[in-house]
Design an enzyme around this catalytic site. Structure first.
Site, PDB file in Angstrom:
ATOM      1  N   GLU A   1       0.847  -1.199   0.000  1.00  0.00           N
ATOM      2  CA  GLU A   1       0.000   0.000   0.000  1.00  0.00           C
ATOM      3  C   GLU A   1       0.878   1.243   0.000  1.00  0.00           C
ATOM      4  O   GLU A   1       1.976   1.245   0.574  1.00  0.00           O
ATOM      5  CB  GLU A   1      -0.899  -0.001   1.251  1.00  0.00           C
ATOM      6  CG  GLU A   1      -1.767   1.250   1.357  1.00  0.00           C
ATOM      7  CD  GLU A   1      -2.879   1.175   2.398  1.00  0.00           C
ATOM      8  OE1 GLU A   1      -2.918   0.197   3.172  1.00  0.00           O
ATOM      9  OE2 GLU A   1      -3.708   2.095   2.433  1.00  0.00           O
TER      10      GLU A   1
ATOM     11  N   ASN B   1      -6.764   1.729   2.734  1.00  0.00           N
ATOM     12  CA  ASN B   1      -7.478   3.001   2.856  1.00  0.00           C
ATOM     13  C   ASN B   1      -7.020   4.003   1.798  1.00  0.00           C
ATOM     14  O   ASN B   1      -7.799   4.847   1.357  1.00  0.00           O
ATOM     15  CB  ASN B   1      -7.269   3.592   4.252  1.00  0.00           C
ATOM     16  CG  ASN B   1      -7.881   2.719   5.333  1.00  0.00           C
ATOM     17  OD1 ASN B   1      -8.724   1.861   5.059  1.00  0.00           O
ATOM     18  ND2 ASN B   1      -7.458   2.914   6.570  1.00  0.00           N
TER      19      ASN B   1
ATOM     20  N   ASN C   1     -12.248  -0.911  -0.809  1.00  0.00           N
ATOM     21  CA  ASN C   1     -11.571  -1.399   0.393  1.00  0.00           C
ATOM     22  C   ASN C   1     -12.354  -0.968   1.633  1.00  0.00           C
ATOM     23  O   ASN C   1     -12.723   0.210   1.748  1.00  0.00           O
ATOM     24  CB  ASN C   1     -10.160  -0.788   0.474  1.00  0.00           C
ATOM     25  CG  ASN C   1      -9.456  -1.129   1.768  1.00  0.00           C
ATOM     26  OD1 ASN C   1      -9.063  -2.270   1.983  1.00  0.00           O
ATOM     27  ND2 ASN C   1      -9.313  -0.149   2.654  1.00  0.00           N
ATOM     28  N   GLU C   2     -12.608  -1.900   2.533  1.00  0.00           N
ATOM     29  CA  GLU C   2     -13.242  -1.603   3.839  1.00  0.00           C
ATOM     30  C   GLU C   2     -14.359  -0.567   3.706  1.00  0.00           C
ATOM     31  O   GLU C   2     -14.405   0.415   4.460  1.00  0.00           O
ATOM     32  CB  GLU C   2     -12.182  -1.131   4.842  1.00  0.00           C
ATOM     33  CG  GLU C   2     -11.177  -2.200   5.169  1.00  0.00           C
ATOM     34  CD  GLU C   2     -10.305  -1.914   6.401  1.00  0.00           C
ATOM     35  OE1 GLU C   2     -10.296  -0.767   6.881  1.00  0.00           O
ATOM     36  OE2 GLU C   2      -9.647  -2.855   6.886  1.00  0.00           O
TER      37      GLU C   2
ATOM     38  N   TYR D   1      -6.989  -7.733  12.228  1.00  0.00           N
ATOM     39  CA  TYR D   1      -5.747  -7.365  12.915  1.00  0.00           C
ATOM     40  C   TYR D   1      -5.918  -7.677  14.392  1.00  0.00           C
ATOM     41  O   TYR D   1      -6.980  -7.397  14.960  1.00  0.00           O
ATOM     42  CB  TYR D   1      -5.451  -5.866  12.736  1.00  0.00           C
ATOM     43  CG  TYR D   1      -5.127  -5.509  11.310  1.00  0.00           C
ATOM     44  CD1 TYR D   1      -3.870  -5.780  10.780  1.00  0.00           C
ATOM     45  CD2 TYR D   1      -6.075  -4.922  10.482  1.00  0.00           C
ATOM     46  CE1 TYR D   1      -3.558  -5.463   9.467  1.00  0.00           C
ATOM     47  CE2 TYR D   1      -5.774  -4.605   9.164  1.00  0.00           C
ATOM     48  CZ  TYR D   1      -4.514  -4.875   8.657  1.00  0.00           C
ATOM     49  OH  TYR D   1      -4.206  -4.565   7.356  1.00  0.00           O
TER      50      TYR D   1
ATOM     51  N   GLU E   1      -6.609  -8.981   4.298  1.00  0.00           N
ATOM     52  CA  GLU E   1      -5.596  -8.329   5.146  1.00  0.00           C
ATOM     53  C   GLU E   1      -5.617  -9.059   6.480  1.00  0.00           C
ATOM     54  O   GLU E   1      -6.692  -9.222   7.070  1.00  0.00           O
ATOM     55  CB  GLU E   1      -5.925  -6.850   5.412  1.00  0.00           C
ATOM     56  CG  GLU E   1      -5.827  -5.953   4.212  1.00  0.00           C
ATOM     57  CD  GLU E   1      -6.152  -4.488   4.549  1.00  0.00           C
ATOM     58  OE1 GLU E   1      -5.994  -4.079   5.709  1.00  0.00           O
ATOM     59  OE2 GLU E   1      -6.576  -3.778   3.629  1.00  0.00           O
TER      60      GLU E   1
ATOM     61  N   GLN F   1       1.574  -5.825   5.822  1.00  0.00           N
ATOM     62  CA  GLN F   1       1.916  -5.581   4.441  1.00  0.00           C
ATOM     63  C   GLN F   1       3.334  -6.099   4.207  1.00  0.00           C
ATOM     64  O   GLN F   1       3.922  -6.658   5.118  1.00  0.00           O
ATOM     65  CB  GLN F   1       1.813  -4.098   4.159  1.00  0.00           C
ATOM     66  CG  GLN F   1       0.416  -3.542   4.464  1.00  0.00           C
ATOM     67  CD  GLN F   1       0.208  -2.108   4.006  1.00  0.00           C
ATOM     68  OE1 GLN F   1       1.045  -1.502   3.385  1.00  0.00           O
ATOM     69  NE2 GLN F   1      -0.961  -1.563   4.346  1.00  0.00           N
TER      70      GLN F   1
END
Ligand code: AHR
Length: 530
Positions: A47, A92, A192-193, A265, A315, A367
């Site tokens: 990212e 993001n 994304n999200e 996470y 992720e 990442q």
């Protein structure tokens, strides 16, 4: 049970029927199959965030870079992870990224305010630089389109730029930029999200589904062969309803998408080792819940001859130390340093992916470099963080058919704990000290074992239910002096050590002692019974 030869080799006891009373047991049955382990379980993520791209994989000013600006030391380390596919450019970041800013002559590209992580985005690294890098790394590129501030037309034009050979404007523009052949990007995620209030252009589930469906339509009309990933629930926050989000988008997009993306996470917020190392079990619970939702929708879906929807753990990682406001933005955002307990959690996540290989067909560590990453680089060098090693062992060895393994060992209960600061609380009961997955491939067997016990080695009988263990079992162990041991530029406390292999001759079982706080991968053969 047949009486077989008994051999004692370097602390390994190989026996036919002489099991010690209190040994743990791992029973392997090559007939009890879960599903094919997809190579995309060993994906990663790049990212535009902190020093992942600039100062990570790409540094135009570094003597360690080649003429394209690619850091060669970082590239070599990345290659060692056998990364099957790599997601790009966010995260993001993507929700305010306009891909056209990042193509064409570098000096003419506009610099932009990067709002997700508060940086200046030079756009000197973009689509074509990423493709060049991915080809060197031997990884499949996987793009996320901007469904936040971006339009469905912009998404379509990116597919055209990347995948259409010639003719229309954007295909010709790619050729003009020096790429006569299409990039053929197979995997595309639809935003994304998008469930998150922090996402630029955040939508509710119904509005996201409408936008994603229309984007998918235009993208597939441009290239019918692409695979599409829907943005599933990114967090299990008490103030949101992840099940509602997932149920809605699966119902709305059941005919359209190929994967649902989930993110996770975790962190050791209370410095409680046993709570923390059980956290991959929560990922497994979520996997099962979403699997049920997928099955319900697949019964009603009209997908032609396409595969059912699969889960992409798009992720995953440990992220809690660099998660305060001052460590969440700017040039040095999210530069988490990892220790041995983190490596055990990563091995636990990978075990969970393999145990659910029938439904989980993609997983991306977030990442690759510097930003919550297995590789850490500064101007003059790099080192491999602790979490590098279990990922490498899986990516280099764990393929074939995932097996439904029986494990009998001591267990423990956790307290109530939080995986992430904003997550719902959880509590786990009967957590086995041994966390196991296995895969079988044409006579070859790979077994992955985390011993979660902080202080005790666990003597374990490995028992074959169908066929005999035969030949030499290679043994690889990730361990360190204590659970808080970390690596650094000048010290490698945690790494993979190849242990003395275990020689087994037509045995139904052998005994192996898994050291305290360790991850072990065993690789050997199972021969047919006679
Ligand atoms: O990986 C860091 C961030 O975590 C990603 O940008 C976002 O998708 C997630 O919240």
């Amino acid at each position: 049970m047949k009486k077989l030869n008994v051999l004692l080799i370097a602390g390994v006891f190989i026996s036919g029927n002489l099991f010690a009373q209190n040994n743990a047991r791992i029973k392997i049955d090559i007939d009890r199959q879960i599903g094919e382990v997809n190579e995309n379980l060993y994906g990663n993520f790049v990212e535009h965030l902190g020093r992942c791209v600039y100062g990570g994989i790409y540094d135009e000013d570094s003597p360690l870079s080649d003429e394209n600006g690619f850091r060669q030391d970082v590239l070599e380390a990345a290659k060692g992870l056998n990364v099957s596919l790599t997601r790009y450019p966010g995260g993001n970041f993507v929700s305010n990224y306009h891909w056209k800013d990042g193509v064409g002559p570098k000096d003419e590209r506009p610099a932009r305010m990067e709002l997700a992580w508060a940086r200046l985005e030079s756009n000197r690294f973009g689509t074509n630089e990423f493709i060049e890098y991915a080809r060197l790394m031997n990884t499949e590129p996987y793009f996320a389109v901007n469904l936040g501030t971006g339009t469905i037309k912009e998404a379509q034009e990116w597919v055209e730029y990347c995948n259409v050979k010639e003719g229309p404007y954007y295909a010709e523009l790619r050729k003009k930029h020096g790429y006569p052949e299409p990039h053929n990007i197979k995997y595309w995620s639809l935003g994304n999200e998008m469930d998150g209030f922090w996402q630029m252009g955040h939508l509710n589930a119904e509005d996201y589904s409408k936008k994603a469906r229309e984007a998918a339509k235009l993208m597939r009309l441009t290239d019918p062969t692409i695979k599409l990933v829907a943005a599933g629930a990114s967090n299990f926050r008490p103030d949101s309803d992840p099940h509602e989000w997932n149920a809605t988008i699966l119902a709305e997009l059941k005919d359209v998408v190929d994967y649902i993306a989930l993110h996770m996470y975790v962190g050791n917020h209370e410095d409680n080792y046993y709570n923390f190392v059980s956290s991959p079990l929560v990922l497994e619970e979520r996997t099962q819940v979403v699997k049920g939702m997928i099955q319900r929708e697949m019964g009603k879906a009209n997908r032609g001859n396409r595969d059912p929807i699969y889960i992409a753990w798009d992720e995953y990682n440990i992220w809690y130390r660099w998660r305060q406001s001052e460590t969440m933005s700017g040039e040095r955002a999210l530069e988490e340093r990892y220790n041995l307990e983190d490596a055990l959690v990563i091995a636990g996540f990978l075990n969970a992916f393999v145990r659910n290989a029938d439904i989980v067909k993609m997983a991306n560590m977030a990442q690759l470099v510097n930003v919550i990453a297995p590789i850490f680089a500064e101007k003059d060098g790099m080192f491999k963080q602790t979490i590098y090693y279990p990922l490498q062992l899986f990516a280099q060895n764990m393929y074939g058919t995932s097996l439904d393994v029986f494990v009998d060992c001591d267990t423990y209960n956790t307290d109530e704990f939080y995986l992430g600061l904003a997550e719902q609380a959880t509590q786990q009961t009967d957590v086995p000290y041994l966390d196991v997955s296995a895969a079988y491939n044409n006579g070859e067997l790979v077994i992955a074992v985390v011993n979660r016990h902080k202080d005790k080695a666990i003597a374990t009988d490995l028992i074959s239910q169908e066929g005999l263990f035969d030949g030499e079992f290679e043994i690889y162990e990730v361990n360190g002096p204590d659970i808080k041991a970390e690596n650094d530029f000048d010290k490698t406390s945690v790494e993979t050590i190849q242990k003395e292999s275990v020689k087994v001759s037509q045995a139904e079982s052998f005994t192996y002692e898994f050291p305290a706080h360790s991850f072990t991968l065993l690789k050997g053969k199972v021969s047919a019974t006679f």
